[in-house]
Design an enzyme around this catalytic site. Structure first.
Site, PDB file in Angstrom:
ATOM      1  N   LYS A 279       0.824  -1.208   0.000  1.00  0.00           N
ATOM      2  CA  LYS A 279       0.000   0.000   0.000  1.00  0.00           C
ATOM      3  C   LYS A 279       0.860   1.261   0.000  1.00  0.00           C
ATOM      4  O   LYS A 279       2.041   1.240   0.346  1.00  0.00           O
ATOM      5  CB  LYS A 279      -0.990  -0.036   1.159  1.00  0.00           C
ATOM      6  CG  LYS A 279      -2.042  -1.123   0.933  1.00  0.00           C
ATOM      7  CD  LYS A 279      -3.235  -1.048   1.825  1.00  0.00           C
ATOM      8  CE  LYS A 279      -4.286  -2.078   1.371  1.00  0.00           C
ATOM      9  NZ  LYS A 279      -5.440  -2.136   2.274  1.00  0.00           N
ATOM     10  N   ARG A 313      -2.790 -10.783   4.792  1.00  0.00           N
ATOM     11  CA  ARG A 313      -3.175 -10.753   3.380  1.00  0.00           C
ATOM     12  C   ARG A 313      -2.059 -10.067   2.597  1.00  0.00           C
ATOM     13  O   ARG A 313      -1.831  -8.870   2.739  1.00  0.00           O
ATOM     14  CB  ARG A 313      -4.503 -10.009   3.213  1.00  0.00           C
ATOM     15  CG  ARG A 313      -5.050  -9.991   1.795  1.00  0.00           C
ATOM     16  CD  ARG A 313      -6.395  -9.258   1.743  1.00  0.00           C
ATOM     17  NE  ARG A 313      -6.973  -9.272   0.408  1.00  0.00           N
ATOM     18  CZ  ARG A 313      -6.710  -8.379  -0.539  1.00  0.00           C
ATOM     19  NH1 ARG A 313      -5.877  -7.363  -0.282  1.00  0.00           N
ATOM     20  NH2 ARG A 313      -7.273  -8.471  -1.725  1.00  0.00           N
TER      21      ARG A 313
END
Length: 334
Positions: A279, A313
Site C-alpha cells: 500500500k 493478506r
C-alpha cells in the site's frame, strides 16, 4: 463511559509465570493499556481486566475455513481485475490467474483471496455480471486442481453466492456487510465465514479528507457494531474475522495509529486480518513509490504477526513466509 483494553503483546519462549495466552495462540501478555475517550491512557495488570474482556482476549479462536488460528496464516492476493493498484491486469486471464494461485499455494499460502472488483482509491463499481464473469472461472479452475481454501473478495450478495456455489470458503467484504444487505444472509445460509473490514466511505471517495475523533477507537467501535449486525443475521461469532482496513479511508498517520494499536482488536474476540501489502504508505515511508514494495510489506506483516494477527493478506507469499519462518524459529525455538 466505554473502556478499551489493549494487551501489550509479546511472543517467544521466555514467557513469565502468570502471563496470559493471547487468543489461545502464539503470543502472550501480562499488562494491558486501559483507554477511554478524553482520558490519559494508563497501564494495568492483566489480572485487573474485567473477566468478560479477559475471556475474549484469551479464548482460543476457532478454525476459519479449515485454517488453525493459533499462528499466522498467509492469505495470497489474487486480483482478476484490469485496474487493481499493484497488479491490475496481470492475472485478468483465467489461465494466468490459476497459475499464480497455484504458485502461491506452493510458496506457502494457506488461502487464496480472489477479487473481481478493484477497491483501490478512486475505483468505480463493477457491474455484478462482470464481477461474476471474472471470478467464477478462476474459482472453478482452482477448485478442480487444489483443495486450498478460497476467499471471495466482494461486497455483493450475488457474487458471494456464485462464488460459494463454485467452492469459495470465506466471504471477504470490505464493506463489512454494509454495501449489500443480502450478503449477510448468503453467508449465514451457507455457514460460510466472513471477514468484516472497516472503511470510511466507498472506494470512489474514501481518500477525500478522511477524519476521525480517535481512529483506533472509532474503528474498534465500528467493528463491534458490524459484528453485532452479522450475528443478528445468523452468522456465528466464531465464523467472523475482523480487519481494521488499512488504507481504506485513512491517512498515513491513521494507518500508523492502527498498526501501533493492532492488539486492541483482540478484545473483540475474533481473529484479525491485516491487509497492508504494497500500500501507498509503505512506499511513502520507505522511499519507494514503485509498485514493488516487498521489503516494506514484509516488515509490516512481521509487525502484525508480533501483535498476534492471525491472517496476513499479502502479495509476496514467498518473502513473507521466509521472514515468518525465521522469526518463528528464533523466538519459539523450533
Amino acid at each position: 463511559m466505554s473502556r478499551y483494553y489493549q494487551p501489550a503483546v509479546r511472543w517467544g519462549a521466555d514467557r513469565p509465570a502468570g502471563a496470559y495466552p493471547l487468543a489461545g495462540g502464539f503470543c502472550w501478555f501480562d499488562r494491558v493499556t486501559l483507554r477511554a475517550r478524553g482520558q490519559v491512557d494508563r497501564w494495568i495488570t492483566a489480572d485487573a481486566v474485567p473477566a468478560d474482556v479477559l475471556d475474549r482476549l484469551t479464548r482460543p479462536r476457532a478454525p476459519i475455513a479449515g485454517m488453525a488460528m493459533d499462528r499466522p496464516q498467509l492469505m495470497g492476493i489474487l486480483n482478476v481485475t484490469p485496474d487493481s493498484f499493484s497488479d491490475g491486469g496481470q492475472f485478468a486471464a483465467t489461465k494466468a490467474a490459476v497459475a499464480h494461485a497455484l504458485a502461491m499455494v506452493q510458496a506457502g499460502a494457506a488461502i487464496i483471496d480472489i477479487g473481481g472488483e478493484s477497491t483501490r482509491p478512486g475505483a468505480k463499481t463493477v457491474p455484478i455480471a462482470d464481477e461474476i464473469a471474472r471470478v467464477l472461472p478462476v474459482i472453478t479452475a482452482i477448485r478442480a486442481q487444489s483443495p486450498i481454501p478460497i476467499s471471495i473478495d466482494t461486497r455483493k450478495a450475488p457474487v458471494a453466492q456464485a462464488a460459494i456455489t463454485a467452492g469459495a470458503d470465506l466471504v471477504n467484504d470490505v464493506s463489512a456487510l454494509g454495501y449489500d444487505a443480502g450478503t449477510a444472509q448468503v453467508a449465514a445460509t451457507a455457514g460460510t465465514p466472513v471477514c468484516l473490514m472497516h472503511a470510511q466511505g466507498d472506494p470512489a471517495t474514501m481518500q477525500q479528507n478522511p477524519a476521525y475523533d480517535d481512529v483506533l477507537l472509532d474503528v474498534y467501535d465500528y467493528l463491534e457494531q458490524r459484528i453485532a449486525h452479522a450475528t443478528a443475521a445468523g452468522i456465528a461469532r466464531d465464523r467472523i474475522v475482523i480487519d481494521p482496513g488499512i488504507g481504506f479511508g485513512k491517512t498515513l498517520d491513521h494507518n500508523l495509529a492502527l498498526l501501533r494499536g493492532l492488539s486492541l482488536f483482540h478484545a473483540l474476540g475474533c481473529p484479525i486480518l491485516l491487509g497492508a501489502s504494497r500500500k501507498k504508505f509503505i512506499g511513502t515511508i520507505g522511499g519507494d513509490l514503485s509498485a514493488d514494495r516487498t521489503s516494506g510489506s514484509v516488515a509490516v506483516a512481521l509487525h502484525g504477526a508480533r501483535q498476534g494477527v492471525q491472517l496476513l493478506r499479502v502479495h509476496d507469499i514467498s518473502a513473507t513466509k521466509q521472514a515468518l519462518d525465521l522469526e518463528w524459529a528464533i523466538n519459539q525455538g523450533s
